[in-house]
Design an enzyme around this catalytic site. Structure first.
Site, short mmCIF file in Angstrom:
data_model
loop_
_atom_site.label_atom_id
_atom_site.label_comp_id
_atom_site.label_asym_id
_atom_site.label_seq_id
_atom_site.Cartn_x
_atom_site.Cartn_y
_atom_site.Cartn_z
N ASP A 129 0.86 -1.18 0.00
CA ASP A 129 0.00 0.00 0.00
C ASP A 129 0.89 1.23 0.00
O ASP A 129 2.05 1.17 0.44
CB ASP A 129 -0.90 -0.02 1.25
N THR A 152 -13.28 -4.10 -8.86
CA THR A 152 -14.33 -4.13 -9.88
C THR A 152 -13.96 -3.14 -10.97
O THR A 152 -13.85 -1.96 -10.70
CB THR A 152 -15.68 -3.75 -9.26
N PHE A 161 -16.94 -11.18 -4.19
CA PHE A 161 -18.37 -11.07 -3.88
C PHE A 161 -18.61 -10.87 -2.38
O PHE A 161 -19.71 -11.09 -1.90
CB PHE A 161 -19.12 -12.33 -4.35
N GLU A 190 -19.47 -6.51 3.12
CA GLU A 190 -18.90 -5.91 4.32
C GLU A 190 -19.73 -6.35 5.53
O GLU A 190 -20.95 -6.49 5.43
CB GLU A 190 -18.89 -4.39 4.20
N ASN A 209 -23.92 -7.59 -9.03
CA ASN A 209 -24.30 -6.44 -8.21
C ASN A 209 -25.53 -5.72 -8.75
O ASN A 209 -26.36 -5.24 -7.99
CB ASN A 209 -23.12 -5.47 -8.07
N LEU A 261 -34.33 -9.53 0.04
CA LEU A 261 -35.72 -9.07 -0.12
C LEU A 261 -36.15 -8.24 1.09
O LEU A 261 -37.33 -8.20 1.41
CB LEU A 261 -36.67 -10.26 -0.28
N GLY A 266 -36.86 -1.43 2.71
CA GLY A 266 -36.44 -0.40 3.66
C GLY A 266 -35.96 0.85 2.96
O GLY A 266 -36.48 1.23 1.90
N CYS A 307 -20.52 -0.40 -3.36
CA CYS A 307 -20.61 -1.22 -4.57
C CYS A 307 -21.84 -0.97 -5.45
O CYS A 307 -21.70 -0.68 -6.63
CB CYS A 307 -20.56 -2.70 -4.20
C1 UDX Z 1 -22.36 -5.94 -1.97
C2 UDX Z 1 -22.54 -7.34 -2.55
O1 UDX Z 1 -23.46 -8.09 -1.76
C3 UDX Z 1 -21.20 -8.05 -2.64
O2 UDX Z 1 -21.36 -9.32 -3.24
C4 UDX Z 1 -20.26 -7.19 -3.46
O3 UDX Z 1 -19.00 -7.77 -3.55
C5 UDX Z 1 -20.14 -5.81 -2.86
O4 UDX Z 1 -21.43 -5.21 -2.73
P1 UDX Z 1 -22.11 -4.94 0.46
O5 UDX Z 1 -22.29 -3.62 -0.19
O6 UDX Z 1 -21.02 -5.10 1.44
O7 UDX Z 1 -21.91 -6.07 -0.63
O8 UDX Z 1 -23.45 -5.31 1.27
P2 UDX Z 1 -24.87 -6.01 1.03
O9 UDX Z 1 -25.11 -6.87 2.19
O10 UDX Z 1 -25.02 -6.61 -0.30
O11 UDX Z 1 -25.83 -4.75 1.19
C6 UDX Z 1 -25.77 -3.62 0.32
C7 UDX Z 1 -26.85 -2.63 0.68
O12 UDX Z 1 -28.14 -3.14 0.39
C8 UDX Z 1 -26.88 -2.27 2.18
O13 UDX Z 1 -27.09 -0.88 2.29
C9 UDX Z 1 -28.07 -3.02 2.72
O14 UDX Z 1 -28.66 -2.39 3.81
C10 UDX Z 1 -28.99 -3.04 1.50
N1 UDX Z 1 -29.90 -4.18 1.48
C11 UDX Z 1 -29.40 -5.45 1.39
C12 UDX Z 1 -31.28 -3.98 1.52
O15 UDX Z 1 -31.75 -2.84 1.59
N2 UDX Z 1 -32.09 -5.08 1.48
C13 UDX Z 1 -31.63 -6.34 1.40
O16 UDX Z 1 -32.44 -7.27 1.37
C14 UDX Z 1 -30.23 -6.55 1.35
#
Ligand code: UDX
Length: 452
Positions: free
Chosen positions: A32, A122, A154, A157, A228, A270, A273, A280
């Site tokens: 880094d 990505t 994938f 966080e 995504n 699903l 909210g 991402c």
């Molecule tokens: C996402 C992808 O899931 C992951 O595979 C990719 O590599 C990076 O982007 P991340 O952003 O860490 O991961 O979180 P994720 O759990 O997918 O949630 C993303 C957002 O969607 C969050 O703000 C979460 O609150 C929201 N979300 C998720 C919803 O509103 N409803 C859901 O059912 C799921």
């Protein structure tokens, strides 16, 4: 078999990748440019909040090194992962300057042994070829044995280590069979799941081998965007149905269960909210639309998913306006700032938009987050009044909004907190609280897509 691995970039993806590969027995050097971060990593500190990362980092420590010196790291590497940031530019395209710099430094320091270069960030379609060309240019020509691959990540966080050790699939794309073979070897412990699982992250019961999906370069690059985009569309779809559900007096949580049990739909993703945030979905859907436009292609489904997501933040404001009529001079408490629980990441977090909108209306905003507050205070000092504890966002509030569904917010003493509020209104932006408990405690409860 142990390989010499270099990971460039120690953000969420880079650090998780490095720590996991070191845990699996490879010699890993994380590179880094941020010396302060490197010093913290060498002291065994973890610069991001990610459950189990410190524990796994400690287990993997004998196999981990941290440096800003490409010359030390690159010449002996068998595999080099590029996991640098690709923040979005104003036009939706990702900023590739860090990628270019990394590729140049790899080229300048390449040794004589064959090496596989893996794009983990990505990146736009075609980046594999671009990286290959830059490396060869800066390697001073000749026929260096450089094989480029794309290996999209994938991980989510907040559950990054779980996702990295027990993935649904591993996707690797390359035009070169040697690169595919090397990466299949590197990932064999994950594919066959034959490593000793750490006590704190036990292997899920009944987990079989991980599918290893080998593709061409462009397909692997597009798989990441498609995944995504699909997840974004799925969330926006349930939010669109939630809006109708609210009008007709139905309950979106029951609808989600009712449709999610259909195996073709699936129950995950699903949760209706406030909508998605994070580093991402917003960035990748914008990049997908920008790429499509390069080919004069429109992608109305992805575009609509983004529009609906923007609306979800606005729905919270509408609910508050509906209850309070005038927001000027009112006090609104926000529970949660991180874009999702179990992370301190506030990139594209709905709380930022909601707080700003409330301030535009002249409201006073009280903020709390169990982990992300230092980040928020540093980057957005004027977002609102940061509170030391969750209970304080109820003090004198005309309404409280649950923005991030941290598990600990479910354990708040709502029965006593109600007395601290000027008006006992709760907007549950994640449908995560118990309406029955809150209504019984004297709150006016408003969910998303429910008749409460
Ligand atoms: C996402 C992808 O899931 C992951 O595979 C990719 O590599 C990076 O982007 P991340 O952003 O860490 O991961 O979180 P994720 O759990 O997918 O949630 C993303 C957002 O969607 C969050 O703000 C979460 O609150 C929201 N979300 C998720 C919803 O509103 N409803 C859901 O059912 C799921």
């Amino acid at each position: 078999m142990s390989l010499n691995v270099v990971v460039i970039g120690t953000g969420y993806v880079g650090l998780t990748t490095g720590v996991v590969l070191a845990f699996l027995g490879n010699k890993v050097t994380c590179v880094d440019v941020d010396r302060e971060k490197l010093a913290r990593l060498r002291r065994g500190e973890t610069p991001i909040h990610e459950p189990y990362l410190p524990e796994l980092q400690a287990l993997a420590a004998p196999n981990l090194e941290y440096t800003d010196d490409y010359h030390q790291a690159i010449p002996t590497a068998d595999v080099i992962f590029i996991a640098v940031g690709t923040p979005p530019l104003a036009d939706g395209n990702p900023n590739l300057q860090y990628l270019e710099a990394a590729a140049r430094s790899i080229g300048e320091n390449l040794g004589d042994k064959p090496v596989v270069i893996v794009n983990k960030s990505t990146l736009p379609i075609g980046s594999g070829n671009w990286v290959d060309a830059i490396i060869r240019d800066f390697a001073g020509g000749g026929d260096k044995e450089v094989y480029v691959a794309s290996n999209p990540e994938f991980l989510r966080e907040g559950s990054a280590l779980q996702d990295a050790l027990y993935p649904d699939r591993i996707v690797v794309g390359s035009e070169d069979p040697k690169a595919l073979r090397t990466l299949e070897m590197l990932y064999l412990p994950l594919v066959e799941q034959h490593f000793d699982a750490p006590d704190f992250l036990p292997r899920p019961a009944g987990l079989g081998p991980t599918p290893f999906v080998a593709t061409d370069l462009a397909s692997a690059e597009l798989i990441k965007y498609a995944a995504n985009a699909f997840l974004s569309v799925k969330i926006s779809f349930i939010n669109e149905i939630a809006a109708l559900s609210e009008k007709v007096g139905a309950d979106i949580t029951q609808i989600a269960r009712g449709i999610g049990l259909d195996a073709r739909i699936g129950s995950r993703g699903l949760q209706a909210g406030i909508g998605w945030g994070g580093s991402c979905f917003g960035k990748d859907t914008a990049a997908l639309l920008a790429t499509a436009l390069d080919y004069r292609l429109h992608m109305p489904i992805v575009k609509a998913a983004r529009d609906i997501n923007d609306l979800q933040r606005e729905r919270v404001i509408e609910k508050l306006l509906g209850e309070l009529k005038i927001l000027k001079g009112k006090t609104i408490g926000l529970l949660g700032i991180a874009f999702k629980p179990n992370t301190d990441d506030i990139r594209d977090a709905p709380a930022l938009v909601i707080a700003r909108r409330l301030k535009e209306y002249g409201a006073r905003v009280l903020l709390h987050d169990p982990v992300a507050m230092p980040n928020a205070q540093r980057l957005h000092p004027d977002l609102g009044q940061y509170q030391c504890c969750a209970a304080e966002v109820f003090s004198g509030a005309d309404a409280v909004v649950l923005v991030t569904e941290w598990a600990e917010y479910n354990d708040l003493p709502f029965e006593t907190l109600v007395a601290k509020m000027r008006r006992p209104i709760i907007v549950d932006g994640r449908n995560a609280l118990s309406p029955e408990t809150l209504i019984k405690a004297g709150y006016r409860y408003l969910g998303m897509g429910r008749s409460f």
